[in-house]
Design an enzyme around this catalytic site. Structure first.
Site, short mmCIF file in Angstrom:
data_model
loop_
_atom_site.label_atom_id
_atom_site.label_comp_id
_atom_site.label_asym_id
_atom_site.label_seq_id
_atom_site.Cartn_x
_atom_site.Cartn_y
_atom_site.Cartn_z
N ALA A 40 2.85 9.86 -16.21
CA ALA A 40 2.26 10.19 -17.79
C ALA A 40 3.62 11.10 -17.78
CB ALA A 40 1.29 10.62 -18.37
N GLY A 42 6.44 11.69 -16.17
CA GLY A 42 7.80 11.38 -16.09
C GLY A 42 8.83 10.07 -17.39
N ARG A 74 0.32 15.68 -13.04
CA ARG A 74 0.02 16.32 -12.25
C ARG A 74 0.58 17.98 -13.16
NH1 ARG A 74 3.03 14.95 -6.30
NH2 ARG A 74 5.11 14.49 -8.40
N GLU A 253 27.08 -3.50 -15.68
CA GLU A 253 26.84 -2.40 -16.47
C GLU A 253 28.58 -1.97 -16.40
OE1 GLU A 253 22.31 -1.03 -16.04
OE2 GLU A 253 23.77 -0.17 -14.55
N HIS A 277 15.37 -8.86 -10.28
CA HIS A 277 15.79 -9.21 -11.84
C HIS A 277 16.03 -10.95 -11.51
CE1 HIS A 277 14.41 -5.61 -12.73
NE2 HIS A 277 15.13 -5.03 -13.25
N LYS A 369 26.71 -6.21 -19.69
CA LYS A 369 25.80 -7.75 -20.23
C LYS A 369 24.96 -7.99 -19.15
CE LYS A 369 29.99 -11.14 -18.93
NZ LYS A 369 30.14 -12.87 -19.15
N TYR A 405 24.58 -20.99 -26.32
CA TYR A 405 25.78 -21.59 -26.49
C TYR A 405 26.39 -22.36 -25.09
CZ TYR A 405 28.89 -17.72 -24.74
OH TYR A 405 29.65 -17.43 -23.28
N SER A 427 22.88 -18.17 -31.94
CA SER A 427 23.15 -16.79 -32.55
C SER A 427 22.05 -15.93 -32.72
CB SER A 427 23.85 -16.15 -32.22
OG SER A 427 25.50 -16.32 -31.49
#
Length: 518
Positions: A40, A42, A74, A253, A277, A369, A405, A427
């Site tokens: 909790a 972190g 902890r 990124e 992912h 993106k 799109y 969009s």
């Protein structure tokens, strides 16, 4: 600055009824719900888990007379100290209204804190005592309570924590109640370690109790994939090798490891992004139509398409590492860990034979993106001589500026019969003005409470995904594949674009998609 939530890191039910509107809380409506956030104190818990719980509370999915949230870690702090630490993550607007502040205050008072070690039976018995106290206050019949344990922890402690939960904190009997655990990625570092972890947890809990979370499966447009594919007649005849030239699934990124290079260097971009992912998105794009929307039917089809992926060839891989990555003092001077990877998957089945699926992810690139780009084949007999302008593409923009799109060739307005690339655009910010798109963690935690495992990774699915990438990862770990240096702010190694072109992708020059304004 954008944050990398991959590092810390209202749906359907499991009822016999196949209706997507069915809801299964697997327990009495007035039964207690105890949510335990382990780890909790972190970053993941503070930045993602507790804000998601707060948003669910604001929307009425967590009721004050039913729910209690327990933080466990902890760190030696009090209830009030934890609440104070969380307050800033729940109130981000300096001009928050009185109503917003009151909602935050009420939510924080649902949170209690228990300090303890992750391998101490005595400490977990104390946690169980606190949970039982809450259950007695809500007049919950023994065995009808619902207990959700969210492991916002490193995978190294999953086995000990799971054992402690199983030994001390289970719902006492089965009268409609349940005990479920949520585990975060990474689920191992390769096939062997993933199987070891699965065995350790699987000896303690049944598969329906285990929720392996991949937050990309909670994103709005990822969840839209099955609806798009199987609820629209126009896509059914097009979604195959006869019409589609290639598919790209891209994650970019525009920042580097930002001081966390030591952690990232243990994993690299394939383990951090592509194996989980992007591969989950690949499943939704490439899978066959399930016989229903029940979670097991959907996950069966995902496993089938994963098992149809051919071994990755050496010529279908480009690795990169941005210049300056090793300047981080926590990164070894001789690190070969890729911060960029482009990998081509080839599916051996009737629908996709010959269609390359390019999974590409990188840090410190020219933009931020994530999108899915489905490129169609050239028009046969091109009477307008317009193929150089570009092919038709169906693009699903996952983040930012969620959109879908279709790139089309149309007549340019005017007296001449000339053509130009344009788009049909949906969009979300424009079409659904004023509608708040929920965060991925909100959806997935709510799914867990409702017992819907559709958007979670099943054990055989996890195994199949590691079988695809483990041989490649072992070659990288042994230094058999070298990461090519690339400049920060670039598209990545030039070799990746060459491989993309060789795979059949045709880039559109002169066309840029611009998100529409309201």
């Amino acid at each position: 600055m954008a944050t990398n939530d991959c590092w810390h890191c209202v749906q359907r039910s499991t009822l016999e009824d196949d209706s997507p509107l069915s809801v299964d809380n697997n327990g009495p409506e007035n039964g207690s719900l105890s949510i335990v956030v382990l780890g909790a104190s972190g970053d993941l818990a503070k930045k993602k888990t507790f804000p998601a719980l707060f948003n669910l509370y604001k929307q009425g999915f967590l009721l004050e007379n039913e729910v209690c949230i327990f933080g466990y870690a902890r760190t030696k702090i009090t209830d009030e100290e934890l609440r104070n630490r969380l307050h800033g993550y729940l109130v981000k607007d300096k001009d928050a209204s009185r109503e917003q502040l009151e909602a935050v205050s009420k939510f924080l008072h649902l949170i209690k804190y228990v300090s303890g070690a992750y391998d101490s039976e005595d400490d977990f018995r104390l946690l169980d005592k606190e949970i039982s106290k809450h259950e007695s206050l809500t007049n919950t019949a023994e065995g009808s309570s619902r207990r959700l344990f969210y492991l916002a922890l490193p995978p190294s402690v999953y086995p000990s924590v799971s054992k402690m939960i199983k030994t001390t904190c289970m719902t006492k009997s089965d009268l409609g109640g349940w005990t479920r655990i949520v585990v975060e990625k990474p689920f191992g570092k390769d096939l062997e370690s993933a199987e070891e972890l699965s065995n350790q947890i699987g000896e303690l809990f049944e598969e329906p109790q285990i929720y392996r979370i991949d937050h990309y499966l909670g994103k709005e447009l990822v969840q839209n994939m099955l609806v798009l594919r199987f609820a629209n007649r126009m896509f059914l005849p097009l979604w195959n090798r006869d019409n589609i030239a290639n598919v790209q699934i891209v994650f970019k990124e525009d920042f580097g490891t930002d001081g966390r290079g030591g952690y990232f260097d243990q994993y690299g971009i394939i383990r951090d992004i592509i194996q989980n992912h992007l591969l989950q998105i690949f499943c939704l794009v490439a899978m066959e139509k399930p016989i229903s929307v029940r979670p097991e039917h959907i996950r069966d089809e995902k496993v089938k398409v994963l098992e149809s992926v051919l071994p990755i060839k050496d010529e279908d891989i480009v690795l990169g590492q941005y210049e300056g990555y090793r300047d981080d003092p926590t990164v070894p001077d001789n690190s070969n860990t890729p911060t960029f990877a482009s990998v081509i998957l080839r599916v051996h089945n009737e629908r996709w034979e010959g269609v390359p699926f390019i999974l590409k992810a990188g840090k410190a690139l020219e933009s931020r993106k994530a999108d899915i780009r489905i490129q169609f084949k050239d028009v046969p007999g091109d009477i307008f001589k317009c193929q150089k302008q570009g092919r038709n593409e169906f693009v699903i923009r996952l983040q930012p500026s969620e959109a879908m799109y279709m790139k089309l060739t149309v007549k340019q307005p005017g007296l001449e019969m000339s053509t130009v690339q344009s788009e049909l655009d949906l969009s979300y910010r424009q079409r659904y003005n004023g509608v708040t798109i929920p965060e991925a963690y909100e959806r997935l935690i709510l799914d867990t409470i409702r017992g819907d495992q559709q958007h979670f990774v099943r054990r055989d699915e996890l195994k199949a995904s590691w079988e695809i990438f483990t041989p490649l990862l072992h070659k990288i770990d042994k230094g058999e594949f070298k990461s090519i240096p690339y400049k920060q702010g670039s598209r990545g190694p030039a070799e990746a674009d060459k491989m993309l072109e060789k795979a059949g992708y045709v880039q559109t020059h002169g066309y840029i998609w611009i998100p529409p304004t309201l």
